[in-house]
Design a protein around this motif. Structure first.
Motif, PDB file in Angstrom:
ATOM      1  N   GLN A   1       0.833  -1.205   0.000  1.00  0.00           N
ATOM      2  CA  GLN A   1       0.000   0.000   0.000  1.00  0.00           C
ATOM      3  C   GLN A   1       0.865   1.252   0.000  1.00  0.00           C
ATOM      4  O   GLN A   1       0.534   2.256  -0.647  1.00  0.00           O
ATOM      5  N   GLU A   2       1.963   1.219   0.725  1.00  0.00           N
ATOM      6  CA  GLU A   2       2.863   2.372   0.792  1.00  0.00           C
ATOM      7  C   GLU A   2       3.716   2.512  -0.467  1.00  0.00           C
ATOM      8  O   GLU A   2       3.982   3.624  -0.925  1.00  0.00           O
ATOM      9  N   ILE A   3       4.160   1.391  -1.021  1.00  0.00           N
ATOM     10  CA  ILE A   3       5.049   1.434  -2.183  1.00  0.00           C
ATOM     11  C   ILE A   3       4.296   1.847  -3.431  1.00  0.00           C
ATOM     12  O   ILE A   3       4.764   2.679  -4.214  1.00  0.00           O
ATOM     13  N   GLY A   4       3.111   1.260  -3.639  1.00  0.00           N
ATOM     14  CA  GLY A   4       2.311   1.598  -4.808  1.00  0.00           C
ATOM     15  C   GLY A   4       2.994   1.206  -6.100  1.00  0.00           C
ATOM     16  O   GLY A   4       3.829   0.313  -6.160  1.00  0.00           O
ATOM     17  N   SER A   5       2.629   1.881  -7.187  1.00  0.00           N
ATOM     18  CA  SER A   5       3.245   1.708  -8.514  1.00  0.00           C
ATOM     19  C   SER A   5       3.226   0.264  -9.000  1.00  0.00           C
ATOM     20  O   SER A   5       4.123  -0.170  -9.730  1.00  0.00           O
ATOM     21  N   GLY A   6       2.220  -0.487  -8.592  1.00  0.00           N
ATOM     22  CA  GLY A   6       2.086  -1.852  -9.075  1.00  0.00           C
ATOM     23  C   GLY A   6       3.081  -2.827  -8.497  1.00  0.00           C
ATOM     24  O   GLY A   6       3.323  -3.898  -9.074  1.00  0.00           O
ATOM     25  N   ALA A   7       3.667  -2.501  -7.363  1.00  0.00           N
ATOM     26  CA  ALA A   7       4.603  -3.417  -6.721  1.00  0.00           C
ATOM     27  C   ALA A   7       3.901  -4.720  -6.366  1.00  0.00           C
ATOM     28  O   ALA A   7       2.696  -4.744  -6.111  1.00  0.00           O
ATOM     29  N   ILE A   8       4.667  -5.802  -6.353  1.00  0.00           N
ATOM     30  CA  ILE A   8       4.113  -7.095  -5.975  1.00  0.00           C
ATOM     31  C   ILE A   8       4.953  -7.694  -4.848  1.00  0.00           C
ATOM     32  O   ILE A   8       6.091  -7.267  -4.622  1.00  0.00           O
ATOM     33  N   ALA A   9       4.388  -8.665  -4.150  1.00  0.00           N
ATOM     34  CA  ALA A   9       5.070  -9.276  -3.011  1.00  0.00           C
ATOM     35  C   ALA A   9       5.052 -10.794  -3.146  1.00  0.00           C
ATOM     36  O   ALA A   9       4.091 -11.378  -3.659  1.00  0.00           O
ATOM     37  N   ILE A  10       6.126 -11.404  -2.671  1.00  0.00           N
ATOM     38  CA  ILE A  10       6.231 -12.858  -2.616  1.00  0.00           C
ATOM     39  C   ILE A  10       6.602 -13.216  -1.187  1.00  0.00           C
ATOM     40  O   ILE A  10       7.641 -12.784  -0.681  1.00  0.00           O
ATOM     41  N   SER A  11       5.755 -13.985  -0.525  1.00  0.00           N
ATOM     42  CA  SER A  11       6.018 -14.316   0.871  1.00  0.00           C
ATOM     43  C   SER A  11       6.947 -15.525   0.980  1.00  0.00           C
ATOM     44  O   SER A  11       6.917 -16.428   0.143  1.00  0.00           O
ATOM     45  N   GLY A  12       7.769 -15.511   2.017  1.00  0.00           N
ATOM     46  CA  GLY A  12       8.680 -16.615   2.259  1.00  0.00           C
ATOM     47  C   GLY A  12       9.834 -16.179   3.132  1.00  0.00           C
ATOM     48  O   GLY A  12      10.038 -14.991   3.386  1.00  0.00           O
ATOM     49  N   ASP A  13      10.595 -17.148   3.592  1.00  0.00           N
ATOM     50  CA  ASP A  13      11.714 -16.913   4.504  1.00  0.00           C
ATOM     51  C   ASP A  13      13.014 -17.139   3.751  1.00  0.00           C
ATOM     52  O   ASP A  13      13.220 -18.214   3.166  1.00  0.00           O
ATOM     53  N   VAL A  14      13.931 -16.151   3.770  1.00  0.00           N
ATOM     54  CA  VAL A  14      15.194 -16.309   3.044  1.00  0.00           C
ATOM     55  C   VAL A  14      16.055 -17.427   3.626  1.00  0.00           C
ATOM     56  O   VAL A  14      17.002 -17.878   2.978  1.00  0.00           O
ATOM     57  N   ALA A  15      15.750 -17.871   4.841  1.00  0.00           N
ATOM     58  CA  ALA A  15      16.474 -18.999   5.419  1.00  0.00           C
ATOM     59  C   ALA A  15      16.066 -20.327   4.765  1.00  0.00           C
ATOM     60  O   ALA A  15      16.760 -21.336   4.918  1.00  0.00           O
ATOM     61  N   ASP A  16      14.962 -20.312   4.040  1.00  0.00           N
ATOM     62  CA  ASP A  16      14.457 -21.496   3.340  1.00  0.00           C
ATOM     63  C   ASP A  16      14.994 -21.476   1.909  1.00  0.00           C
ATOM     64  O   ASP A  16      14.616 -20.623   1.107  1.00  0.00           O
ATOM     65  N   ILE A  17      15.879 -22.398   1.586  1.00  0.00           N
ATOM     66  CA  ILE A  17      16.515 -22.407   0.265  1.00  0.00           C
ATOM     67  C   ILE A  17      15.484 -22.487  -0.858  1.00  0.00           C
ATOM     68  O   ILE A  17      15.631 -21.857  -1.905  1.00  0.00           O
ATOM     69  N   ALA A  18      14.425 -23.248  -0.647  1.00  0.00           N
ATOM     70  CA  ALA A  18      13.404 -23.403  -1.685  1.00  0.00           C
ATOM     71  C   ALA A  18      12.729 -22.079  -2.016  1.00  0.00           C
ATOM     72  O   ALA A  18      12.253 -21.877  -3.144  1.00  0.00           O
ATOM     73  N   HIS A  19      12.671 -21.170  -1.052  1.00  0.00           N
ATOM     74  CA  HIS A  19      12.042 -19.874  -1.280  1.00  0.00           C
ATOM     75  C   HIS A  19      12.732 -19.111  -2.409  1.00  0.00           C
ATOM     76  O   HIS A  19      12.070 -18.442  -3.217  1.00  0.00           O
ATOM     77  N   HIS A  20      14.032 -19.193  -2.490  1.00  0.00           N
ATOM     78  CA  HIS A  20      14.774 -18.427  -3.502  1.00  0.00           C
ATOM     79  C   HIS A  20      14.449 -18.901  -4.913  1.00  0.00           C
ATOM     80  O   HIS A  20      14.300 -18.078  -5.828  1.00  0.00           O
ATOM     81  N   GLN A  21      14.316 -20.195  -5.084  1.00  0.00           N
ATOM     82  CA  GLN A  21      13.939 -20.683  -6.404  1.00  0.00           C
ATOM     83  C   GLN A  21      12.506 -20.292  -6.730  1.00  0.00           C
ATOM     84  O   GLN A  21      12.186 -19.990  -7.890  1.00  0.00           O
TER      85      GLN A  21
END
Length: 249
Positions: free
Chosen positions: A48-68
């Motif tokens: 909501q703050e970023i705007g401009s059509g930003a998108i989000a992907i949830s996950g934990d960077v400690a989880d290797i599978a998240h990066h793929q």
């Protein structure tokens, strides 16, 4: 002209603090921003703050599978990436004699392993001439009380950057480290310091900084913009301290 017009950017930990401030600035400068973070509700609020059509992907960077998963989603949506900012981090101030195995592992899983495998997964998508920014900390080179595990986890980031600068030179991908000093963000409340002691801690840290104050997240974002954009086109393989001069004290 906007400095990041038509650029595709991923910022890990872009839902708060320095990451969110950078995401807002990059979006303002024309980038399509993708942020990651662990909590969907916080990500939604940040969007909501970023705007401009930003998108989000949830996950934990400690989880290797998240990066793929991040790489796969960026590939599906955009087919390429121009800027990757490995910014997600963890800190818990504890004397070395009190650091638990669990806390040690969490520092290195997020601050070190998460950076390495995040870059490994995303590099195939990076455009020629792209930019990688690794958020470290001035604590990696300046000894501060209670920072040993955190500092160790961040010190490795500079070594990654030096190696990747040479490994990726044929694709003209620039790799730089951004090392902030103390910054006024919500992470101050997560340092393991009691609420009553926090104002004194902030005053103590400000007293160690020649600028006489803590930094603002927006100031770190401005430095990230320099590294990400053509303004920093001949800057490669460096560690940029944005610490108000604290490293000199």
């Amino acid at each position: 002209m906007k400095k990041l017009a038509d650029k595709i950017v991923v910022i890990t930990g872009g839902n708060s603090g320095i990451g969110k401030a950078t995401a807002k600035l990059f979006a303002k400068e024309g980038a399509q921003v993708v942020i990651t973070g662990r909590r969907q509700s916080v990500l939604d609020s940040a969007l909501q703050e970023i705007g401009s059509g930003a998108i989000a992907i949830s996950g934990d960077v400690a989880d290797i599978a998240h990066h793929q998963a991040v790489a796969d989603e960026v590939q599906r949506r955009f087919g390429r990436l121009d800027v990757y900012m490995a910014n997600a981090g963890y800190i818990n101030l504890t004397g070395s004699n009190e650091v638990t195995v669990e806390d040690y592992d969490r520092h290195f899983a997020i601050n070190t392993r998460g950076v390495f495998f995040g870059v490994q997964a995303i590099v195939p998508l990076l455009s020629e001439g792209g930019s990688i920014i690794l958020t470290s900390s001035m604590a990696a080179t300046k000894v501060l009380d209670g920072h040993a595990a955190y500092a160790g986890s961040k010190a490795a980031v500079a070594a990654f950057a030096r190696n990747w600068t040479l490994e990726l030179r044929d694709r003209k991908i620039r790799v730089n480290v951004l090392s902030p000093g103390p910054v006024e963000t919500a992470i101050l409340s997560k340092l393991g310091i009691g609420e009553a002691e926090l104002p004194g801690f902030v005053d103590m840290m400000a007293g160690m900084i020649p600028a006489g104050r803590l930094g603002q997240a927006e100031e770190i974002a401005n430095a990230a913009l320099f590294l990400a954009s053509q303004s920093g086109s001949f800057v490669n393989g460096i560690e940029l301290l944005v610490d108000g001069g604290m490293a000199l004290t």
